[in-house]
Write a protein that holds these residues in place. Structure first.
Motif, PDB file in Angstrom:
ATOM      1  N   ALA A 179      14.100  41.198 -67.179  1.00  0.00           N
ATOM      2  CA  ALA A 179      14.580  39.954 -66.571  1.00  0.00           C
ATOM      3  C   ALA A 179      14.015  38.744 -67.323  1.00  0.00           C
ATOM      4  O   ALA A 179      14.738  37.779 -67.574  1.00  0.00           O
ATOM      5  N   ALA A 180      12.734  38.804 -67.688  1.00  0.00           N
ATOM      6  CA  ALA A 180      12.134  37.703 -68.448  1.00  0.00           C
ATOM      7  C   ALA A 180      12.819  37.559 -69.807  1.00  0.00           C
ATOM      8  O   ALA A 180      13.110  36.440 -70.256  1.00  0.00           O
ATOM      9  N   TYR A 181      13.095  38.691 -70.459  1.00  0.00           N
ATOM     10  CA  TYR A 181      13.770  38.679 -71.761  1.00  0.00           C
ATOM     11  C   TYR A 181      15.152  38.043 -71.633  1.00  0.00           C
ATOM     12  O   TYR A 181      15.526  37.169 -72.430  1.00  0.00           O
ATOM     13  N   VAL A 182      15.926  38.464 -70.639  1.00  0.00           N
ATOM     14  CA  VAL A 182      17.280  37.942 -70.437  1.00  0.00           C
ATOM     15  C   VAL A 182      17.231  36.436 -70.157  1.00  0.00           C
ATOM     16  O   VAL A 182      18.019  35.662 -70.703  1.00  0.00           O
ATOM     17  N   HIS A 183      16.281  36.027 -69.328  1.00  0.00           N
ATOM     18  CA  HIS A 183      16.158  34.604 -68.988  1.00  0.00           C
ATOM     19  C   HIS A 183      15.820  33.764 -70.223  1.00  0.00           C
ATOM     20  O   HIS A 183      16.454  32.729 -70.470  1.00  0.00           O
ATOM     21  N   LEU A 222      16.790  43.794 -62.205  1.00  0.00           N
ATOM     22  CA  LEU A 222      16.278  44.251 -63.493  1.00  0.00           C
ATOM     23  C   LEU A 222      14.770  44.438 -63.437  1.00  0.00           C
ATOM     24  O   LEU A 222      14.087  43.862 -62.589  1.00  0.00           O
ATOM     25  N   ASP A 223      14.253  45.230 -64.366  1.00  0.00           N
ATOM     26  CA  ASP A 223      12.813  45.336 -64.547  1.00  0.00           C
ATOM     27  C   ASP A 223      12.279  43.947 -64.884  1.00  0.00           C
ATOM     28  O   ASP A 223      12.962  43.139 -65.511  1.00  0.00           O
ATOM     29  N   ASN A 224      11.050  43.647 -64.474  1.00  0.00           N
ATOM     30  CA  ASN A 224      10.487  42.303 -64.667  1.00  0.00           C
ATOM     31  C   ASN A 224      10.504  41.861 -66.125  1.00  0.00           C
ATOM     32  O   ASN A 224      10.851  40.719 -66.433  1.00  0.00           O
ATOM     33  N   GLU A 273      17.827  33.764 -60.346  1.00  0.00           N
ATOM     34  CA  GLU A 273      16.771  34.742 -60.075  1.00  0.00           C
ATOM     35  C   GLU A 273      17.321  35.921 -59.290  1.00  0.00           C
ATOM     36  O   GLU A 273      16.915  37.058 -59.503  1.00  0.00           O
ATOM     37  N   ASP A 274      18.249  35.645 -58.362  1.00  0.00           N
ATOM     38  CA  ASP A 274      18.839  36.729 -57.571  1.00  0.00           C
ATOM     39  C   ASP A 274      19.626  37.695 -58.456  1.00  0.00           C
ATOM     40  O   ASP A 274      19.599  38.904 -58.247  1.00  0.00           O
TER      41      ASP A 274
END
Length: 95
Positions: free
Chosen positions: A52-56, A47-49, A41-42
């Motif tokens: 970040a969700a897409y990458v995760h 990244l934009d939220n 998460e760190d």
């Protein structure tokens, strides 16, 4: 590919129905998570939220595919993927 999905779903259901989880499976899962180097998460916090969700999600799906591709039920799918990679892989450096 309906038959592949049915076999795969059946295999996952059998794991879900297990009453006892082998400790070796838990150790193997823990080692896989350590080796997969998924961003924390760190690392995603800058990244934009939505990004970040897409990458995760993308990284999690890749890690799951790496785990599942060894299952015999997915062998036909994996062979098709390898054939596609071989077909579209350039034979040498660009001209």
């Amino acid at each position: 590919m309906g038959m592949i999905s049915e076999k795969f779903n059946s295999r996952l259901q059998s794991f879900r129905d297990m009453k006892v989880v082998p400790l070796s499976a838990l150790r193997e899962a823990r080692n896989f998570v350590k080796e997969s180097n998924l961003p924390s998460e760190d690392e995603l916090s800058h990244l934009d939220n939505l990004h970040a969700a897409y990458v995760h999600v993308l990284n999690t799906m890749i890690a799951l595919f790496e785990q599942f591709c060894g299952m015999p039920e997915l062998e036909p799918f994996y062979k098709r993927l390898e054939e596609a990679q071989d077909m579209y892989m350039p034979g040498g450096p660009p001209m």
